[in-house]
Structure formats: structure tokens, C-alpha cells
Motif scaffolding. Sequence first.
Motif, mmCIF file in Angstrom:
data_model
loop_
_atom_site.group_PDB
_atom_site.id
_atom_site.type_symbol
_atom_site.label_atom_id
_atom_site.label_comp_id
_atom_site.label_asym_id
_atom_site.label_seq_id
_atom_site.Cartn_x
_atom_site.Cartn_y
_atom_site.Cartn_z
ATOM 1 N N ILE A 73 0.572 -1.528 0.124
ATOM 2 C CA ILE A 73 -0.259 -0.056 -0.442
ATOM 3 C C ILE A 73 0.677 1.062 -0.120
ATOM 4 O O ILE A 73 1.537 1.797 1.124
ATOM 5 C CB ILE A 73 -0.691 0.038 1.596
ATOM 6 C CG1 ILE A 73 -2.023 -1.064 1.334
ATOM 7 C CG2 ILE A 73 -2.163 1.475 1.105
ATOM 8 C CD1 ILE A 73 -2.158 -1.305 2.843
ATOM 9 N N GLY A 329 2.488 0.566 3.528
ATOM 10 C CA GLY A 329 1.888 -0.643 4.529
ATOM 11 C C GLY A 329 1.583 -1.520 3.503
ATOM 12 O O GLY A 329 2.098 -2.076 2.641
ATOM 13 N N ARG A 331 -0.980 -5.692 2.616
ATOM 14 C CA ARG A 331 -2.374 -6.313 2.421
ATOM 15 C C ARG A 331 -1.972 -7.287 2.075
ATOM 16 O O ARG A 331 -1.216 -7.570 0.789
ATOM 17 C CB ARG A 331 -3.031 -5.233 2.084
ATOM 18 C CG ARG A 331 -3.020 -4.734 0.090
ATOM 19 C CD ARG A 331 -4.521 -3.753 0.359
ATOM 20 N NE ARG A 331 -4.180 -3.410 -1.393
ATOM 21 C CZ ARG A 331 -4.191 -2.275 -1.858
ATOM 22 N NH1 ARG A 331 -5.104 -1.589 -0.948
ATOM 23 N NH2 ARG A 331 -4.195 -2.019 -2.135
ATOM 24 N N THR A 344 -9.938 -8.831 2.260
ATOM 25 C CA THR A 344 -8.792 -8.037 2.129
ATOM 26 C C THR A 344 -8.413 -8.210 4.003
ATOM 27 O O THR A 344 -8.962 -7.399 4.099
ATOM 28 C CB THR A 344 -9.361 -7.216 0.986
ATOM 29 O OG1 THR A 344 -9.403 -6.953 0.534
ATOM 30 C CG2 THR A 344 -7.509 -5.660 1.022
ATOM 31 N N ILE A 346 -5.880 -5.940 6.014
ATOM 32 C CA ILE A 346 -4.825 -5.268 6.201
ATOM 33 C C ILE A 346 -3.619 -5.741 7.353
ATOM 34 O O ILE A 346 -4.066 -5.670 7.999
ATOM 35 C CB ILE A 346 -5.263 -4.056 6.926
ATOM 36 C CG1 ILE A 346 -6.447 -3.053 5.557
ATOM 37 C CG2 ILE A 346 -3.759 -2.649 6.927
ATOM 38 C CD1 ILE A 346 -5.457 -2.942 3.948
ATOM 39 N N ALA A 349 -0.701 -1.114 8.219
ATOM 40 C CA ALA A 349 -1.173 0.414 7.675
ATOM 41 C C ALA A 349 -0.380 0.847 7.545
ATOM 42 O O ALA A 349 0.633 1.304 7.828
ATOM 43 C CB ALA A 349 -2.136 1.229 8.690
#
Length: 760
Positions: A73, A329, A331, A344, A346, A349
Motif C-alpha cells: 500500500i 503498508g 495487505r 482483503t 490489512i 497500515a
Amino acid sequence: MLNRPVTPWSDETSPEISEWDTDRNPRIRLGLLWIAMFLPVLLVVGRVAQLQISLQEDFARGFSLTTSQTEEIPARDGRILAADGSILADDVRQYDVSIHYPALVYPPDDEWITSKAKQRLSKLDRRIAEKLAEEKRKVLNELAEFWTRVAALTERSVDDLDEARQQVQTRVEAMKAAVARQHRERHLAAARADLDARSHQSFWSVIGQQILQKVEDRHDHRHGPRLISEETEHHTVISNVTVDMMEEIQAHGELYPYAQIVIRTKRVYPQGELASHLIGYRKPITDEQLQDRKTKYPDGDPQDYRLGDPYGLDGLERSYDSVLKGIRGRRTLIKNRRGEILETRIDRAPQQGRDLVLTIDTAMQRKAERLTDEALSQVTLPGTVDQERPHGALRHATRPRGACLVAMDVNTGAIVAAASAPRFNLNLMVSSDAEAWKDLVSDPRSPLMSRITRIPLPPGSVFKPISAVATLESGVMHAETLFDCRGYLDNPKQFRCLPFVHYQRGHGSLDLAGALCRSCNVYFYSAARRMGPQTLVDWAREFGIGEPTGIDLPSESAGHLPAPDQPAKSGSTPSKWKPVDTLQLAIGQSTLEVTPLQMVRMIAAFANDGHLVRPHLAANSGPSNMDEADSVRQSLTTDGSRPVRGLHPGTLEAVREGLVMVVHDSHGTGYKTIRLKEISIAGKTGTAQTNGVDHAWFAGYAPAERPRYAFVVVVQNGGGGGKVAGPVAREFVKALMEAKLLAKPPELASDHRTNRSAND
């Protein structure tokens, strides 16, 4: 014969019938027939029951099988903001279009086209050449329509797209060729290693291995080298598309089946050249830099740097890299066998980079840069002010090499403006304009070098306030002691004052304040000779000369403070200190070199009752996300100030009186070019002699009665300090007044510390 007719009157007795005789017992025969019929049925039913009950999960697992895929991410890096909220550096999202490699290859790969066509046909139709050929034509037409649609959407020409595709294809083919070459080299090495082993094998074993090798070589020749990962991935073909283009591709995947949007961040500098030497720039991190970070952080890089990530290389971008850098991040995507996302998760984060808020005022910074640019445009003549040249020597008009203006709060050390000219556009650092970069590097004025912290120069007479302090504190003269300046020290041909150079006369009788006001060299020559070099050097060190100021910028120069107790450099013979060195040091010459930042801190110490403050550019850092309260802001300023030890209030008052007279006394060197009726200014002009054109200096503060800001102006090879640097300082003070920054000066640094101590 068992089936012959028999009468009841026959004398023959019937043979004994076996219970299991199927010919004589039809029931057994029928039973066996029923078993033969229903046993397979029972077996089928049992197997079906087993599949439905016992093995159901095993078979269903194949259809419900999921795969997990880890995806990063992206995180935004923090912005750099001026004190008024203007954005100086920003991280903007960039949307790139990447294309699946088989779809960008030209000419299209026949094997890939065939596989796409077969996927649309039934097993029976795949064997019919006409139908397969027709479907392949449809795939090729759809591929051509896809590229036409992409060109129309992104407003790129077909030629540009073809060039971008060819670049990707060339790169991937080169990588594939390298992999194939490495594979062959390993194969040959293995073959050579097996020669000895084969020599000990039997004849038939060797023949068998050669046959298998021939089959393998034929297979490799027929099918070519194996696929490399780059041939199955997406590659960026179009960079920086608009948001509308990105949304169109994402919303209509059926029209763009081979396209994928890649979100990247790009560093931009909206103000261009503004404060470029302060902000610095970023470049993609190299493998060597990554290795250095791994050595520095053996337990893992806290900033999670990867190859190619933007990395601060200079200025505030480097100093506050840990504050500005966002941490990506991670995921996990759970997909079914069709590639549909089921879940999904995480894992980590993303942590957005914090904004960096500066003390710089945008309006003042622009004004300072405009003034330094104008100073560079002025033509000067060498030898017109302090530099002594033989009568009739040729003087060629020149332009200054560079200029600098630094303004700082005398109580806190907050830099309100810091301009270095010439400058460069920060956006060139993130672009690929080779010609502009070449011009920048070849510029003899060195626009990439910051004159604020990295180009020390001889200060000339702006060093005299320190000499004045050394004179009074050593007791060789008092502030009221009158000194008769005849224009030279011992010999009319050397160690002279400016009036004697031009008019063959001296300054006459003057005290310390008058010596500063008129910049009398002979006064300070005489004082230095009497006090000796070490006293002068010690007081220079007390005022921070010869050491970095500690500003939050990388690679700050310490300048050079010559001293009789200075050790020799490694491998060199120590130079002997001479009496002339002491005299020259007293007026800011010899081999003395200082930065404008050192001078602004020095002059601020006279304004704030004798405290050396630490200059700084960063005020605080903002929150890392919108959910954090404003109270999360982290202050980045540290006190870092220290008093000038041994400095008495009477000495300060005497020196400050002279600094005011420099500007407001009719005999002052800055009276005609710096004085303003609206406000009192204190300071010192300086003309530092060089082998070429003199350097022009002015260091001062305003308002003189209750100082708020200290400022230093230096024009490299600009000429006389009062004539060239003075007007720049005057215009800057006007700008401070117009911005109402001098309307309500705060308490002095000494008052601030006294109040804080009382509260503690």
C-alpha cells in the motif's frame, strides 16, 4: 439324461438332487441372477455415498481453493510548508498505465494469439483449422482496437505508443537473452564437470545419456528459452495520465483488458527556484546507499527503503528525511480460483510522512531572492574602494560572482529568509532535462552550491565588532580612550586606512564607537598588536567563528579561523604565526573565512545581550494523517543557545553604540546607503580584499533599540560593502516594515531566558 420324460410307473429311481444344483433348483439360479444384477448397482450406490459423504470436502476443496497475494500500500511523503502555509515541496499522485507484456509485443506472438483463440473455442472446434484461424483474426483485430482506444483515451499518438512499446520489448528481450546466456554457460560448466564421471561409466550408460541429451536439446531448440518473469508481467508504457483517464480504464476493464493502473508518487516543487538551497531535493536511492543503510540498521531499516525509493540528498529533504518519509503498508488479498477477491486483510497500515513546517516567510524569501538577483546584475570596477592597485592599472568591469542574504530572529534563531544567488529550479532534479542539467553544472558561478552554509569567504570589516570586544575585554583600551589615526600604522605604504589611500589623511582622534563607525583599520591594528593574537582568536571562538552554527542543514562549512595554536594538518609542516597575521586578522583578513550564517549569528549576539542562538529552519512537523489531532504536531526546534562567556554589559553597550553610528552618524560607512528615517538600524559594513574584486558585506539588526531580526548581506566579488551590500540590506528592512514584522518586537533573548528561569 436329466430332462427326458419319466412316468410315474417307471421303475427307475430318481437320482439324489444336490441342494446347490442350479439345474435342478431354479431358485438358486434366480438368486444368483439377482445378485449379479444388483451387486454392481450396490457398488455404484456405495461409491456415490462415499463421494457425497466422506470425500465431498476433498473434491470441493479444488473448487473452493483460494490463493493469497501480498500487495504493498503506497504511502505519501510529507510536504514542506512555509510559515504562511505555502507549499514548497509536495508529494503528488501519478497514475501510470502498464500493459501486459504479451499484448505490447510487436509483431504479436503467434503462440500467445493462438492460446487466446483456443480459449474461446470448444475442444472440437479447436481441431478445425478454419475456425481456429478465424478466431485468431478476431483476437488480432481486438488487440489493434485496444491500442487505438488507448491512444485516443490518453491523447498519445500511435508513433509515441509504438516507441514506448519498443523500448519495453527491447529491454525485456535483452534480459531474456542474458538469462539464456547464463543458462548455456551453466550447462556448459556442468557438462565439463561431468566429463570425468562419464569416462568411468560403461559404454551403454554413456550412449543412453547422449540420447537423452539429444532429446532435451531438440526440445529446447523447438520451444526456445523458457519464459522469464518479465514476459508475464505488466510494464509501464504511458506515464502520468489524468484522473479522468485513470477512472475510465478502471471503470471499463472490458474495453481495456490488457491495461492496469499503477499509482506512484512524485516529488514536485510548486515554487520552482524559491528557497532551493534550503529545501534540497530527492533522488531514487541507489544500491550503494541501500547497503550503507543496511550496515547502519542491521536489525532492519526503520524507513523501509527499497531500491528506487526517493531519498533525500540535500537540504531539508535530507536533514528531515525520517520525518518526511512515509512508510508503505502491506495487505493480503484472498482470491478464488477465478481470481476474484474474496477478502482483503490489512497486515500493516501505511504510515504517511509528516509535513514539515518551516520558519521561512514566503514573501520575505521572495524579496530576499529578488534583491540578491538584482545585486548580481550590477557592474563593478575593481580597485574603486578598498583594494589598492598601482596608479594607472587597468580595471575591467565585472559582475559579482554570487550573493547571499540571511535574516534571523535574534532571540529564537528562526530563519525568516535565506537567499543564495544564483539558484536552480528544484524541478530539474526530478526531471530528465539533460540540456538544462548540463547548463547548470557548467555554470562557473556554481549555482548548485549554497552560499549560506558552504562557501566561506573572508569577512573584512564585519569582523571588527569581535575585535572591539577583544580590545575592551583585554583592557588594552577602554571604550572612551581616544586614539589618533594618522592613516597608517608604521609605514605610509602599508597597513593603512581608506582615507589615507585616497586623500593622504587619517581619521583623526576617535574612540571605540568612532573606530567602528568609520571602520578605522589603524585603530584595530594597534589594538591587536598590543593584545596579541591569542586573545583575538579566543574571542572569535567565543562568537562561534571557526565552528558550524548547528543549523538543520547538511554539510555546513565551519569556515577557517587561523590561530597561532592551530595544529598542522596531517603530513604538512606547521606554518609559523607572524605579526602581520595578527594585524590582518583584526580587520577580518589573513586566511580568515566565515559563512554568512556565522556572521548573522555573531551580529545577533550583540542584539540579544550576548547569546549565541542556534539558527534553524524547521518549526514543527504536522500530523501523519487526518485522524490525528493538531496537538500531535511535534516541535523540531531545540534551544541550543549559549551565552558568550566573559562578555560584560558595558562592552556590549559600547560596541552597540558604534554599530548604530555606522548607519546613523554622518561619518558612518553606511550612512548614505543604509539609513532609514522610519527605523533605526545598527550594523557593520565590510569590504573584504581578494586577489580580484572585493567581497561586499553588511551585517546588522533592526530595530536598533529593541532588536527583532538580524541580517547579513554578502555580494561575492561585488565591490565595497557600504556601496553594494548596504542598499540591499536597506531594501530588505523596508520589506520587513511593510510586512509589519518589525511593528511589535518581542522580548530580548536575555529577558526571555530570565523569565523562563523564574518560571522554572
